[in-house]
Design a protein around this motif. Structure first.
Motif, mmCIF file in Angstrom:
data_model
loop_
_atom_site.group_PDB
_atom_site.id
_atom_site.type_symbol
_atom_site.label_atom_id
_atom_site.label_comp_id
_atom_site.label_asym_id
_atom_site.label_seq_id
_atom_site.Cartn_x
_atom_site.Cartn_y
_atom_site.Cartn_z
ATOM 1 N N SER A 195 0.829 -1.206 0.000
ATOM 2 C CA SER A 195 0.000 0.000 0.000
ATOM 3 C C SER A 195 0.858 1.249 0.000
ATOM 4 O O SER A 195 0.432 2.316 -0.441
ATOM 5 C CB SER A 195 -0.933 -0.002 1.216
ATOM 6 N N ARG A 196 2.103 1.117 0.482
ATOM 7 C CA ARG A 196 3.048 2.238 0.422
ATOM 8 C C ARG A 196 4.465 1.685 0.357
ATOM 9 O O ARG A 196 4.768 0.633 0.924
ATOM 10 C CB ARG A 196 2.904 3.157 1.653
ATOM 11 N N TRP A 197 5.314 2.348 -0.363
ATOM 12 C CA TRP A 197 6.754 2.041 -0.386
ATOM 13 C C TRP A 197 7.486 3.356 -0.578
ATOM 14 O O TRP A 197 7.804 3.750 -1.691
ATOM 15 C CB TRP A 197 7.106 1.053 -1.483
ATOM 16 N N PRO A 198 7.745 4.068 0.508
ATOM 17 C CA PRO A 198 8.502 5.313 0.402
ATOM 18 C C PRO A 198 9.977 5.006 0.166
ATOM 19 O O PRO A 198 10.419 3.857 0.287
ATOM 20 C CB PRO A 198 8.291 5.955 1.775
ATOM 21 N N SER A 199 10.750 6.016 -0.159
ATOM 22 C CA SER A 199 12.197 5.824 -0.224
ATOM 23 C C SER A 199 12.707 5.465 1.166
ATOM 24 O O SER A 199 12.285 6.040 2.168
ATOM 25 C CB SER A 199 12.880 7.095 -0.737
ATOM 26 N N LEU A 200 13.616 4.491 1.221
ATOM 27 C CA LEU A 200 14.040 3.922 2.497
ATOM 28 C C LEU A 200 15.498 4.261 2.806
ATOM 29 O O LEU A 200 16.355 4.186 1.922
ATOM 30 C CB LEU A 200 13.884 2.399 2.472
ATOM 31 N N SER A 201 15.760 4.570 4.069
ATOM 32 C CA SER A 201 17.131 4.738 4.537
ATOM 33 C C SER A 201 17.546 3.578 5.438
ATOM 34 O O SER A 201 18.662 3.560 5.966
ATOM 35 C CB SER A 201 17.285 6.062 5.294
ATOM 36 N N ALA A 202 16.639 2.614 5.612
ATOM 37 C CA ALA A 202 16.921 1.395 6.373
ATOM 38 C C ALA A 202 15.808 0.395 6.075
ATOM 39 O O ALA A 202 14.697 0.780 5.694
ATOM 40 C CB ALA A 202 16.987 1.671 7.873
ATOM 41 N N PHE A 203 16.110 -0.889 6.254
ATOM 42 C CA PHE A 203 15.057 -1.899 6.097
ATOM 43 C C PHE A 203 15.494 -3.214 6.734
ATOM 44 O O PHE A 203 16.681 -3.476 6.956
ATOM 45 C CB PHE A 203 14.676 -2.127 4.634
ATOM 46 N N THR A 204 14.492 -4.035 7.027
ATOM 47 C CA THR A 204 14.660 -5.450 7.335
ATOM 48 C C THR A 204 13.751 -6.207 6.377
ATOM 49 O O THR A 204 12.554 -5.904 6.297
ATOM 50 C CB THR A 204 14.260 -5.790 8.783
ATOM 51 N N LEU A 205 14.297 -7.159 5.650
ATOM 52 C CA LEU A 205 13.537 -7.962 4.693
ATOM 53 C C LEU A 205 13.728 -9.428 5.060
ATOM 54 O O LEU A 205 14.860 -9.907 5.160
ATOM 55 C CB LEU A 205 14.028 -7.701 3.271
ATOM 56 N N CYS A 206 12.624 -10.126 5.297
ATOM 57 C CA CYS A 206 12.682 -11.530 5.704
ATOM 58 C C CYS A 206 11.818 -12.394 4.794
ATOM 59 O O CYS A 206 10.783 -11.938 4.280
ATOM 60 C CB CYS A 206 12.199 -11.701 7.144
ATOM 61 N N LEU A 207 12.207 -13.646 4.641
ATOM 62 C CA LEU A 207 11.424 -14.635 3.897
ATOM 63 C C LEU A 207 11.899 -16.031 4.271
ATOM 64 O O LEU A 207 12.972 -16.209 4.843
ATOM 65 C CB LEU A 207 11.550 -14.402 2.383
ATOM 66 N N ARG A 208 11.071 -17.006 3.929
ATOM 67 C CA ARG A 208 11.481 -18.405 3.997
ATOM 68 C C ARG A 208 11.546 -18.951 2.582
ATOM 69 O O ARG A 208 10.673 -18.673 1.764
ATOM 70 C CB ARG A 208 10.490 -19.238 4.829
ATOM 71 N N ALA A 209 12.573 -19.745 2.302
ATOM 72 C CA ALA A 209 12.738 -20.262 0.948
ATOM 73 C C ALA A 209 13.494 -21.576 0.968
ATOM 74 O O ALA A 209 14.267 -21.865 1.888
ATOM 75 C CB ALA A 209 13.471 -19.244 0.069
ATOM 76 N N ALA A 210 13.247 -22.367 -0.081
ATOM 77 C CA ALA A 210 13.994 -23.602 -0.311
ATOM 78 C C ALA A 210 14.126 -23.793 -1.808
ATOM 79 O O ALA A 210 13.187 -23.519 -2.567
ATOM 80 C CB ALA A 210 13.288 -24.803 0.322
ATOM 81 N N SER A 211 15.302 -24.236 -2.241
ATOM 82 C CA SER A 211 15.538 -24.533 -3.654
ATOM 83 C C SER A 211 16.701 -25.502 -3.765
ATOM 84 O O SER A 211 17.683 -25.402 -3.025
ATOM 85 C CB SER A 211 15.855 -23.256 -4.441
#
Length: 234
Positions: A44-60
């Motif tokens: 719904s919003r994605w402003p310009s970022l000066s910091a972030f935490t991005l998490c996910l679960r994945a398998a390949s």
């Protein structure tokens, strides 16, 4: 005859697109290499970022390189990219690439987080709640807002220009993103399901999305702490 041939060609190349809201308890299954199967997320919003935490679960089980998370803007197609290659996880922030030597991805789902903050430019990966060394990244920079988020493909233009050799094959779930660096204890808690992972940029349970091509949405069949220790009623 020409009209019939044109119609047949359109039918052959058309890929259905479906839209929805929220992936609570769901996983995305990418079962084969393609250059036209992906999921696009619409925060719904994605402003310009000066910091972030991005998490996910994945398998390949793929042994080649592929993107786990691709965010592109008109400024650069690798505005924010998590790239997996053999025994490396890399964070691309525009022209800055920060590489980490980590165990190769395999058939076991693993929880991956990456944090970055502009003031000191520090980048850190977390795998199943364990922290890597901290490395210097894009000091003083920003991640531009208003771009395109794609799962399953790596963008070489905003929203497209996919390469089958870089496509993701496997399972992805629990993608959440915050506009700040989460404290270490919260990242560990998120990885173990003890902390409500509701990102204020991307919230996996509430995100709007579109799906195109051969992507399956299935129950994740994960056991969370909420299931083991239900909250008391009353």
């Amino acid at each position: 005859m020409k009209t019939f041939i044109l119609f047949a060609l359109v039918v052959c190349v058309y890929q259905p697109v479906s839209a929805g809201y929220g992936f609570a308890g769901k996983s995305l299954i990418f079962s084969t290499k393609t250059d036209n199967s992906y999921v696009r997320l619409y925060p719904s919003r994605w402003p310009s970022l000066s910091a972030f935490t991005l998490c996910l679960r994945a398998a390949s089980e793929e042994s080649r390189g592929y993107g786990l998370f691709s965010y592109a803007t008109p400024r650069t197609y690798n505005e924010l990219l998590i790239w997996s290659s053999n025994e490396e996880l890399c964070l691309y922030l525009g022209g800055t690439i920060v590489k980490f030597s980590l165990p190769k991805m395999n058939a076991l789902l693993r929880h991956i987080c990456v944090t970055w903050e502009s003031e000191e430019g520090l980048v850190t990966f977390w795998v199943n709640g364990e922290r890597t060394v901290q490395k210097a990244g894009k000091k003083g920079g920003t991640v531009l807002g208003g771009g395109s988020i794609i799962l399953g493909q790596e963008q070489d233009s905003v929203g497209g220009a996919f390469d089958i050799r870089q496509s993701f094959v496997g399972e992805i779930t629990d993608v959440n993103m915050w506009n700040h660096v989460l404290p270490a204890c919260k990242i560990k808690a998120v990885s173990q399901g003890y902390y409500s992972a509701e990102g204020n940029i991307i919230d996996w349970a509430k995100i709007h999305f579109t799906v195109k091509g051969k992507v399956k949405i299935k129950n994740s069949n994960d056991c969370s702490s909420q299931n083991i220790f239900p909250q008391p009623v009353g």
